[in-house]
Write a protein that holds these residues in place. Sequence first.
Motif, PDB file in Angstrom:
ATOM      1  N   MET A 335       0.852  -1.184   0.000  1.00 58.12           N
ATOM      2  CA  MET A 335       0.000   0.000   0.000  1.00 58.12           C
ATOM      3  C   MET A 335       0.893   1.241   0.000  1.00 58.12           C
ATOM      4  N   ASP A 336       0.882   1.899  -1.132  1.00 60.33           N
ATOM      5  CA  ASP A 336       1.731   3.069  -1.317  1.00 60.33           C
ATOM      6  C   ASP A 336       1.125   4.249  -0.570  1.00 60.33           C
ATOM      7  N   GLN A 337      -0.124   4.519  -0.887  1.00 60.46           N
ATOM      8  CA  GLN A 337      -0.827   5.614  -0.220  1.00 60.46           C
ATOM      9  C   GLN A 337      -2.270   5.221  -0.076  1.00 60.46           C
ATOM     10  N   VAL A 338      -2.800   5.413   1.100  1.00 62.94           N
ATOM     11  CA  VAL A 338      -4.242   5.276   1.274  1.00 62.94           C
ATOM     12  C   VAL A 338      -4.674   6.578   1.922  1.00 62.94           C
ATOM     13  N   ASP A 339      -5.061   7.522   1.100  1.00 63.75           N
ATOM     14  CA  ASP A 339      -5.362   8.871   1.584  1.00 63.75           C
ATOM     15  C   ASP A 339      -6.858   9.093   1.588  1.00 63.75           C
ATOM     16  N   PHE A 340      -7.309   9.793   2.610  1.00 66.79           N
ATOM     17  CA  PHE A 340      -8.710  10.179   2.629  1.00 66.79           C
ATOM     18  C   PHE A 340      -8.803  11.621   2.161  1.00 66.79           C
ATOM     19  N   GLU A 341      -9.578  11.816   1.120  1.00 70.41           N
ATOM     20  CA  GLU A 341      -9.785  13.178   0.627  1.00 70.41           C
ATOM     21  C   GLU A 341     -11.112  13.663   1.159  1.00 70.41           C
ATOM     22  N   PRO A 342     -11.085  14.529   2.180  1.00 72.33           N
ATOM     23  CA  PRO A 342     -12.346  14.920   2.797  1.00 72.33           C
ATOM     24  C   PRO A 342     -13.120  15.893   1.905  1.00 72.33           C
ATOM     25  N   SER A 343     -14.429  15.867   2.038  1.00 69.29           N
ATOM     26  CA  SER A 343     -15.249  16.847   1.331  1.00 69.29           C
ATOM     27  C   SER A 343     -15.059  18.202   2.019  1.00 69.29           C
ATOM     28  N   PRO A 344     -15.476  19.312   1.359  1.00 72.15           N
ATOM     29  CA  PRO A 344     -15.098  20.645   1.838  1.00 72.15           C
ATOM     30  C   PRO A 344     -15.387  20.937   3.306  1.00 72.15           C
ATOM     31  N   ASN A 345     -16.422  20.334   3.871  1.00 75.48           N
ATOM     32  CA  ASN A 345     -16.753  20.665   5.253  1.00 75.48           C
ATOM     33  C   ASN A 345     -15.908  19.937   6.287  1.00 75.48           C
ATOM     34  N   TRP A 346     -15.066  19.032   5.806  1.00 79.16           N
ATOM     35  CA  TRP A 346     -14.367  18.183   6.755  1.00 79.16           C
ATOM     36  C   TRP A 346     -12.849  18.294   6.613  1.00 79.16           C
ATOM     37  N   SER A 347     -12.175  18.000   7.707  1.00 80.83           N
ATOM     38  CA  SER A 347     -10.730  17.835   7.632  1.00 80.83           C
ATOM     39  C   SER A 347     -10.419  16.443   8.151  1.00 80.83           C
ATOM     40  N   ALA A 348      -9.350  15.832   7.628  1.00 78.54           N
ATOM     41  CA  ALA A 348      -9.073  14.437   7.983  1.00 78.54           C
ATOM     42  C   ALA A 348      -7.639  14.276   8.445  1.00 78.54           C
ATOM     43  N   LEU A 349      -7.467  13.360   9.374  1.00 78.28           N
ATOM     44  CA  LEU A 349      -6.141  13.060   9.915  1.00 78.28           C
ATOM     45  C   LEU A 349      -6.050  11.551  10.034  1.00 78.28           C
ATOM     46  N   ILE A 350      -4.979  10.968   9.424  1.00 77.05           N
ATOM     47  CA  ILE A 350      -4.850   9.517   9.553  1.00 77.05           C
ATOM     48  C   ILE A 350      -4.246   9.196  10.906  1.00 77.05           C
ATOM     49  N   ILE A 351      -4.764   8.152  11.527  1.00 75.54           N
ATOM     50  CA  ILE A 351      -4.260   7.768  12.847  1.00 75.54           C
ATOM     51  C   ILE A 351      -3.509   6.461  12.706  1.00 75.54           C
ATOM     52  N   ASN A 352      -2.223   6.507  13.053  1.00 78.57           N
ATOM     53  CA  ASN A 352      -1.387   5.309  12.942  1.00 78.57           C
ATOM     54  C   ASN A 352      -1.148   4.725  14.313  1.00 78.57           C
ATOM     55  N   ALA A 353      -1.039   3.430  14.321  1.00 75.80           N
ATOM     56  CA  ALA A 353      -0.697   2.773  15.580  1.00 75.80           C
ATOM     57  C   ALA A 353       0.713   3.196  15.981  1.00 75.80           C
ATOM     58  N   ASP A 354       0.967   3.197  17.270  1.00 73.23           N
ATOM     59  CA  ASP A 354       2.304   3.564  17.748  1.00 73.23           C
ATOM     60  C   ASP A 354       3.322   2.588  17.211  1.00 73.23           C
ATOM     61  N   GLU A 355       4.493   3.087  16.977  1.00 71.17           N
ATOM     62  CA  GLU A 355       5.603   2.221  16.580  1.00 71.17           C
ATOM     63  C   GLU A 355       5.930   1.332  17.768  1.00 71.17           C
ATOM     64  N   HIS A 356       5.527   0.061  17.693  1.00 64.67           N
ATOM     65  CA  HIS A 356       5.783  -0.779  18.864  1.00 64.67           C
ATOM     66  C   HIS A 356       6.994  -1.668  18.680  1.00 64.67           C
ATOM     67  N   LEU A 357       7.774  -1.393  17.625  1.00 64.31           N
ATOM     68  CA  LEU A 357       8.977  -2.196  17.460  1.00 64.31           C
ATOM     69  C   LEU A 357      10.066  -1.637  18.368  1.00 64.31           C
ATOM     70  N   SER A 358      10.822  -2.538  18.916  1.00 68.44           N
ATOM     71  CA  SER A 358      11.748  -2.127  19.967  1.00 68.44           C
ATOM     72  C   SER A 358      12.811  -1.176  19.435  1.00 68.44           C
ATOM     73  N   GLU A 359      13.304  -0.383  20.349  1.00 66.84           N
ATOM     74  CA  GLU A 359      14.225   0.690  20.004  1.00 66.84           C
ATOM     75  C   GLU A 359      15.633   0.193  19.698  1.00 66.84           C
ATOM     76  N   HIS A 360      15.992  -0.968  20.238  1.00 61.48           N
ATOM     77  CA  HIS A 360      17.393  -1.370  20.139  1.00 61.48           C
ATOM     78  C   HIS A 360      17.825  -1.634  18.703  1.00 61.48           C
ATOM     79  N   LYS A 361      16.864  -1.694  17.811  1.00 63.32           N
ATOM     80  CA  LYS A 361      17.234  -1.959  16.431  1.00 63.32           C
ATOM     81  C   LYS A 361      17.394  -0.680  15.634  1.00 63.32           C
ATOM     82  N   SER A 362      17.540   0.422  16.329  1.00 66.66           N
ATOM     83  CA  SER A 362      17.503   1.710  15.636  1.00 66.66           C
ATOM     84  C   SER A 362      18.559   1.815  14.541  1.00 66.66           C
TER      85      SER A 362
END
Lengths: 550, 385
Positions: A335-362
């Motif tokens: 999935m390259d992009q899955v964008d929501f194009e809101p109609s004029p009365n709305w604004s949209a924000l995609i909500i992503n799950a937190d990055e739960h992969l461990s930090e030690h692999k930075s």
Amino acid sequence: MHHLDGSGLHDLCKNRRSKKIIFNRNVCLHLLATVLTNEKDENPLYKLCLRYGKSTSGDLLSDSCIRRPTCRPFSIRLNSIAEFLRQAFYQLQPLPNSSLRFCVQQRTSKMSGAQGSHSLAFRVMRLCRPSFQVDPPLRLDPVDLVAGEDILDDPMAAYQLPRLLEAQLSDDSYSDLSYSSRFLLHDSSDAMGLTGLLVLPQAFGAIYLGETFCSYISVNNSSNFEVRDVIIKAEIQTERQRILLLDSSKSPVETIRAGGRYDFIVEHDVKELGAHTLVCTALYNDGDGERKYLPQFFKFMVANPLSVRTKVRVVKDSTFLEACIENHTKSNLFMDQVDFEPSPNWSALIINADEHLSEHKSTTREVFKPPVLVRSGGGIHNFLYQLKFSTHGHSSPLKVEGSNILGKLQITWRTNMGEPGRLQTQQILGSPITRKELELHVVEMPDVIRLERPFTLHMRLTTQIERELGPFEVWMSLNGSDEEKVVIVNGLQTMVIPRVEPYGSTDFHLNLIATKPGVQRIAGIKVFDTKEKKAYDHPLPDLEIYVDLE
Amino acid sequence: METESPSPDSLSHRTSDPETLTTGIEELTISSDPLTSQFGSLNDLAHELSSLQDLATRGSWRAILDKIARARALSLLQKPHDHLTYLSYNVLALVKMRRFAEALAELDSLEDLDSSQYRYESYPSVYPNRTGSMVPFSLRWLYTLIPIKMGERQDGLDRFYELLDFVQSKVKDKELKNLDASVKLWKKREVFVINCIIGHHLSNKEFGVCLTLIDNLLSQGFSDPALISKLGYIQMHVGDIEGAKRSFNRIEEMVKEGKSSGSLSEVEIKNLVNRNKALVFLVGKDYLSAVREYEECIERDNSDVVAINNKALCLMYLRDLADSIKVLENALERVPTVALNETVIVNLCSMYELAYVNHSEIKRTLNNWIARVAPDDFDSSSTRI
């Protein structure tokens, strides 16, 4: 099966074992009639496939015929049958779920009854992107072959053997004249069998809505004479329209020599589902100067790559849109992009799950981010968007005339070697927006609420109607709910609130007291319009507070 | 090329007088040891090993089978490990020739690979002071591989994961005993087995697990350019073009910083970088620029078969079928031992099928030529005749 005309029938006939079945003209007719009924059980081709251990007729007509080493050259005597079948075939529907390797059209000279023999023939290959060859090889480290696995435990071997092997067995020590690269590993990652060699598409494959159909078309002159003034056209026909992809009528190809070719590549963005036909035509002067017309047809089906299910939930003043994308294709979708194009009365924000992969692999993270891949054949992925209703201007009436269109999703994906696809959903509708005539809001409440100590809620009553309302009475109902009321009004049980202007508001304070500690609910506030004699049962959404002990 | 010059020198040095090199030191330490000669040449390792190895590199797998049969019939194999070495070549040759059932039977004749009869210490008179397993590691690998080749993929994959366990426990064991050379060798085997596992998952389009396994390898410090390139190919394969570009960029940074290029020579690493650039052009449909990158590779090393093959494909996507055929045909003629591989032949035959009405004849000519020059393990079905 889309191409019983070309390689399909041709190769079926080539197949020695099926030859006796095809050979009989009557059987051919029967075959033709039943092949196209789409009834598997009644389909002799299907039975033939079962007999030869193939699962679908499409397979039989494509890969196995072409690859089967026992195939013998096409018998000339079969040409008339082939042509008969070919001509009749186009008037009928193709079988579903079939795939073809190439839709390479075999030569049609001597085949065409009405037209006489043709010098030219089209050969067509679907040109999707090439793929990486993957084949874990039979290559190994020589030490694993010539010595015991624990040999290097022996200090003398550890000292001498690596040296001997490097000098005599490493792949560098062989000249170009040996096949050592088929046998010895050069780098340990060679064992993966991903050499970087690209391989041309080996099958027609499936084609989906939103993808690009690309085809290499070659016009071959198989006669012994050159042909002249060749006008070539290629177009896509669907149930709805014809799209011209190539037309050389303004500048005809002057000449194609005997044995020569004229090649071109056509592209078409697929925007319709269902049956498509690539129609290639050539108008030319053959060796005798006779003007001839050669049409050839290549059919393919366009399928739907994915389905999108949406769910809309309203939580307080936010609307959440959940989109579930299901992959119906035979390949994994990136999935390259899955964008929501809101109609004029709305604004949209995609909500992503937190990055739960461990930090030690930075350290590797910067190079490698796991991609969003939707598994082939039914894999799903969910996307969540938070939508906000945006009002234009501060005091404008919050009136939405019947429109509850939230917007639409733009989906772009990639498959093999970045082959792109793109689809847009229809407008997604939200739950109908019903603005209440009258609402209560809490403007302010104390930070700390203590048990059995009075506290005050600063409330605002707002009307959203074009006339004056009120005066009102506000009280807290004690009945109607099974649970015991914990938060109750302290003091006057009924408050009186003056009239409110159209689209106006008025503030008031409500004195309450809580009788139990913990998380408690303020519920059951009622507003009554004394003039219109109308009760508003739920002007305030239920509110939870925390009641402290001391 | 300047820095390249010492390496052929040192190589010839090594090949010409390994004995002087070793014996010089032997005199000081273990010169009195009667076993010094056991690592002097390949033939010291096993009976006529040198000729077996020679046949293998020439792809003469049938001749290997004959030679092994003769050696067995004439009882030429004296020592226990000779039998195992010959059996390894035999099984490998059978698998190469796609005679899997026979290969399996041969392997089964060994019964338990961990049995004491396959340990050096069981024959103290033959192998004084030597301990451990004398089973060539390739036998364990072939044992895991054969089910996959026979279509029992799940069984094979299970065996591969078991093999990985086995190798990892060996690494730990050798580390405890401070056997540095063995630790190094077994770690190499660990990486080899992981790469095999990745390859088999990849064949089954299980990309997620491939990416995770590569990620694990990279985070364990096995970050050589060849492996990162492969990560890039997989990313590109699944459509993650940006991910692939990041991987390729990292290789270029490593080259700039002069970090170790793993097992690759300077020319090889340069070609790798060019080929990766070409792939980025290719997925962007800029086939002309891709062809230029590939030509740079071929200029540097005219036997870079990946560059040759991919250049031919780019020409085809540029509507130049005639030249794409020429590129492959020339390569087969010029460097047959490198260019003659199944993928190149599959591509060439696809091109023939599109270009020629009489492609069956042309493919048959090609097939005859292949029959004359190809190694015994060549898969002749790649011509699709």
